[in-house]
Motif scaffolding. Structure first.
Motif, short mmCIF file in Angstrom:
data_model
loop_
_atom_site.label_atom_id
_atom_site.label_comp_id
_atom_site.label_asym_id
_atom_site.label_seq_id
_atom_site.Cartn_x
_atom_site.Cartn_y
_atom_site.Cartn_z
N TYR A 53 -3.64 4.94 -17.35
CA TYR A 53 -4.79 5.67 -16.65
C TYR A 53 -4.75 7.29 -16.76
O TYR A 53 -5.68 8.11 -16.84
CB TYR A 53 -4.53 5.52 -15.18
N ASP A 54 -3.64 7.66 -16.93
CA ASP A 54 -3.32 9.04 -17.23
C ASP A 54 -3.65 9.62 -18.77
O ASP A 54 -4.40 10.59 -18.85
CB ASP A 54 -1.66 9.69 -17.03
N LYS A 55 -3.41 8.73 -19.54
CA LYS A 55 -4.01 8.99 -20.85
C LYS A 55 -5.30 9.03 -21.06
O LYS A 55 -6.07 9.76 -21.59
CB LYS A 55 -3.38 7.87 -22.01
N LEU A 56 -6.08 8.09 -20.33
CA LEU A 56 -7.36 7.79 -20.27
C LEU A 56 -8.31 9.02 -19.34
O LEU A 56 -9.20 9.66 -20.05
CB LEU A 56 -7.92 6.54 -19.48
N LEU A 57 -7.75 9.52 -18.32
CA LEU A 57 -8.26 10.65 -18.03
C LEU A 57 -7.98 12.07 -18.89
O LEU A 57 -8.79 12.76 -18.83
CB LEU A 57 -7.45 11.22 -16.62
N GLU A 58 -6.88 12.20 -19.44
CA GLU A 58 -6.57 13.20 -20.63
C GLU A 58 -7.64 13.23 -21.60
O GLU A 58 -8.15 14.18 -21.95
CB GLU A 58 -5.09 13.10 -21.04
N ALA A 59 -7.83 11.86 -22.08
CA ALA A 59 -8.88 11.75 -23.17
C ALA A 59 -10.31 12.03 -22.92
O ALA A 59 -10.97 12.66 -23.32
CB ALA A 59 -8.84 10.52 -23.80
N CYS A 60 -10.64 12.04 -21.35
CA CYS A 60 -11.87 12.11 -20.85
C CYS A 60 -12.12 13.75 -20.91
O CYS A 60 -13.18 14.08 -21.36
CB CYS A 60 -11.97 11.73 -19.42
N LYS A 61 -10.91 14.46 -20.61
CA LYS A 61 -11.02 16.02 -20.44
C LYS A 61 -11.04 16.43 -22.11
O LYS A 61 -12.00 17.38 -22.28
CB LYS A 61 -9.76 16.51 -19.95
N LEU A 62 -10.55 15.91 -22.98
CA LEU A 62 -10.50 16.28 -24.17
C LEU A 62 -11.98 16.26 -24.79
O LEU A 62 -12.43 16.77 -25.73
CB LEU A 62 -9.55 15.69 -25.07
N LEU A 63 -12.57 14.98 -24.44
CA LEU A 63 -13.99 14.44 -25.12
C LEU A 63 -14.89 15.42 -24.42
O LEU A 63 -15.80 15.88 -24.94
CB LEU A 63 -14.22 13.08 -24.47
N GLU A 64 -14.74 15.82 -23.12
CA GLU A 64 -15.74 17.06 -22.67
C GLU A 64 -15.35 18.13 -23.14
O GLU A 64 -16.59 18.91 -23.23
CB GLU A 64 -15.29 17.17 -21.08
N GLU A 65 -14.28 18.70 -23.87
CA GLU A 65 -14.10 19.99 -24.56
C GLU A 65 -14.49 19.46 -25.98
O GLU A 65 -14.25 20.51 -26.90
CB GLU A 65 -12.62 20.36 -24.49
N ASN A 66 -15.21 18.33 -26.57
CA ASN A 66 -15.33 18.07 -27.75
C ASN A 66 -14.28 17.97 -28.86
O ASN A 66 -14.34 18.35 -29.79
CB ASN A 66 -16.36 19.21 -28.27
N LYS A 67 -13.12 17.91 -28.31
CA LYS A 67 -11.64 17.42 -29.01
C LYS A 67 -11.74 16.08 -29.39
O LYS A 67 -10.73 15.36 -28.71
CB LYS A 67 -10.63 18.14 -28.39
N ILE A 68 -12.59 15.63 -30.32
CA ILE A 68 -12.68 14.09 -30.21
C ILE A 68 -11.46 13.49 -30.98
O ILE A 68 -10.99 12.50 -30.81
CB ILE A 68 -13.95 13.76 -31.04
N GLU A 69 -10.98 14.17 -32.09
CA GLU A 69 -9.88 13.72 -32.90
C GLU A 69 -8.57 13.72 -31.74
O GLU A 69 -7.77 12.59 -31.92
CB GLU A 69 -9.55 14.48 -33.92
N GLN A 70 -8.17 14.62 -31.01
CA GLN A 70 -7.13 14.28 -30.06
C GLN A 70 -7.29 13.08 -28.92
O GLN A 70 -6.60 12.76 -28.69
CB GLN A 70 -6.83 15.78 -29.33
N ALA A 71 -8.64 12.97 -28.62
CA ALA A 71 -9.08 12.00 -27.66
C ALA A 71 -8.85 10.56 -28.42
O ALA A 71 -8.37 9.78 -27.75
CB ALA A 71 -10.56 12.18 -26.98
N ASN A 72 -9.13 10.61 -29.56
CA ASN A 72 -9.06 9.32 -30.25
C ASN A 72 -7.42 8.86 -30.41
O ASN A 72 -7.27 7.77 -30.14
CB ASN A 72 -9.50 9.53 -31.72
N VAL A 73 -6.61 10.00 -30.63
CA VAL A 73 -5.36 9.56 -30.59
C VAL A 73 -4.76 9.10 -29.30
O VAL A 73 -3.84 8.20 -29.29
CB VAL A 73 -4.31 10.82 -31.20
N LEU A 74 -5.23 9.62 -28.23
CA LEU A 74 -4.61 9.36 -26.77
C LEU A 74 -5.23 7.97 -26.69
O LEU A 74 -4.52 7.30 -25.85
CB LEU A 74 -5.13 10.33 -25.71
N LEU A 75 -6.47 7.75 -26.72
CA LEU A 75 -7.15 6.47 -26.57
C LEU A 75 -6.51 5.39 -27.58
O LEU A 75 -6.58 4.15 -26.87
CB LEU A 75 -8.77 6.51 -26.88
N SER A 76 -5.97 5.71 -28.59
CA SER A 76 -5.37 4.55 -29.18
C SER A 76 -3.83 4.25 -28.84
O SER A 76 -3.30 3.26 -29.10
CB SER A 76 -5.18 5.18 -30.81
N GLN A 77 -3.47 5.08 -27.82
CA GLN A 77 -2.10 4.84 -27.48
C GLN A 77 -2.08 3.77 -26.22
O GLN A 77 -0.99 3.63 -25.81
CB GLN A 77 -1.35 6.30 -27.08
N ILE A 78 -3.13 3.77 -25.81
CA ILE A 78 -3.18 2.63 -24.61
C ILE A 78 -3.02 1.29 -25.12
O ILE A 78 -3.42 0.90 -25.87
CB ILE A 78 -4.63 2.78 -23.86
#
Length: 192
Positions: A146-171
Motif C-alpha cells: 500500500y505504501d509503494k502504491l501511494l508513493e507511486a501515485c505521488k511520483l505519477l502526479e509529479e510526472n516521474k513515470i519511470e520511478q513510478a514504474n519501478v515502484l509499481l513493479s515491486q508490488i
C-alpha cells in the motif's frame, strides 16, 4: 463320530485357553520387566494433562480478567489504576484502548507517545504492531504494498513515470493491490 467331534472341540478349547494363559504370562513378564518405565510414562502423561489443564484455566482467567478491565475502562477511561492493570495483564488490549482513545482525541500527544512506546514491546502481537505503525503514520511491513502504491501515485502526479514504474513493479503478484498497480501503469502510458 460325535465322540471324536467332542474331543476335537475340547482339544481346541484347551489350546485356546492354553494360548490365553501363555499370553497372560508373557504380558505379566513384560510388565514386571518394564514396570518402572510404564509407571514413569503414566506419571508423565498425567502430569502433562494436569499442567495443560492448569495452563488453559489460567489463560482463560487472564482473558476474562483482561476483558473485564477493558470494559471498565470503556466506562471510565480516565481511571489510571485500571489502565495500569490492563497494561500489565494484556498489552494488546491496552494498545487497542489507546488507539480508540487517540481516535476520540487526536491531539493527545501523551497517548500517542505511550502507543509509540508500546509498539516496540516484544510482547505485542506482530499484526497489531504493524497496525500501530500504520496508525501513527510510520512505515509498516504489513502495508508495504500500500505504501509503494501511494508513493507511486505521488511520483505519477509529479510526472516521474519511470520511478513510478519501478515502484509499481515491486508490488507482489499475489497482493490484492496488484490489479490497481497494473491499472496505474496502463493509464499513465507505461507498458506492461
Amino acid at each position: 463320530m460325535s465322540l471324536k467331534d467332542n474331543l476335537k472341540s475340547i482339544k481346541t478349547d484347551l489350546n485356546a485357553e492354553e494360548k490365553m494363559i501363555e499370553n497372560f504370562i508373557k504380558s505379566e513378564r513384560f510388565i514386571k520387566k518394564y514396570k518402572k518405565y510404564i509407571f514413569l510414562i503414566a506419571i508423565i502423561a498425567v502430569l502433562w494433562f494436569a499442567i495443560s489443564f492448569g495452563i488453559s484455566k489460567v489463560e482463560e482467567y487472564n482473558k476474562k480478567e483482561s476483558n473485564r478491565i477493558y470494559t471498565q475502562l470503556l466506562k471510565y477511561p480516565n481511571d489510571t489504576n485500571l489502565l495500569n492493570q490492563l497494561k500489565q495483564k494484556n498489552v494488546n488490549l491496552y494498545a487497542i484502548f489507546l488507539i480508540n482513545e487517540i481516535q476520540n482525541d487526536n491531539n493527545n500527544t501523551n497517548l500517542k507517545n505511550q502507543l509509540k512506546a508500546i509498539s516496540s514491546d516484544s510482547d505485542i502481537n506482530p499484526l497489531l504492531q504493524n497496525i500501530i505503525f500504520a496508525f501513527l503514520g510510520e512505515k509498516s511491513i504489513f502495508l508495504k504494498d500500500y505504501d509503494k502504491l501511494l508513493e507511486a501515485c505521488k511520483l505519477l502526479e509529479e510526472n516521474k513515470i519511470e520511478q513510478a514504474n519501478v515502484l509499481l513493479s515491486q508490488i507482489n503478484e499475489n497482493s490484492g493491490l496488484k490489479q490497481i498497480a497494473k491499472n496505474l501503469k496502463h493509464y499513465q502510458g507505461i507498458s506492461q
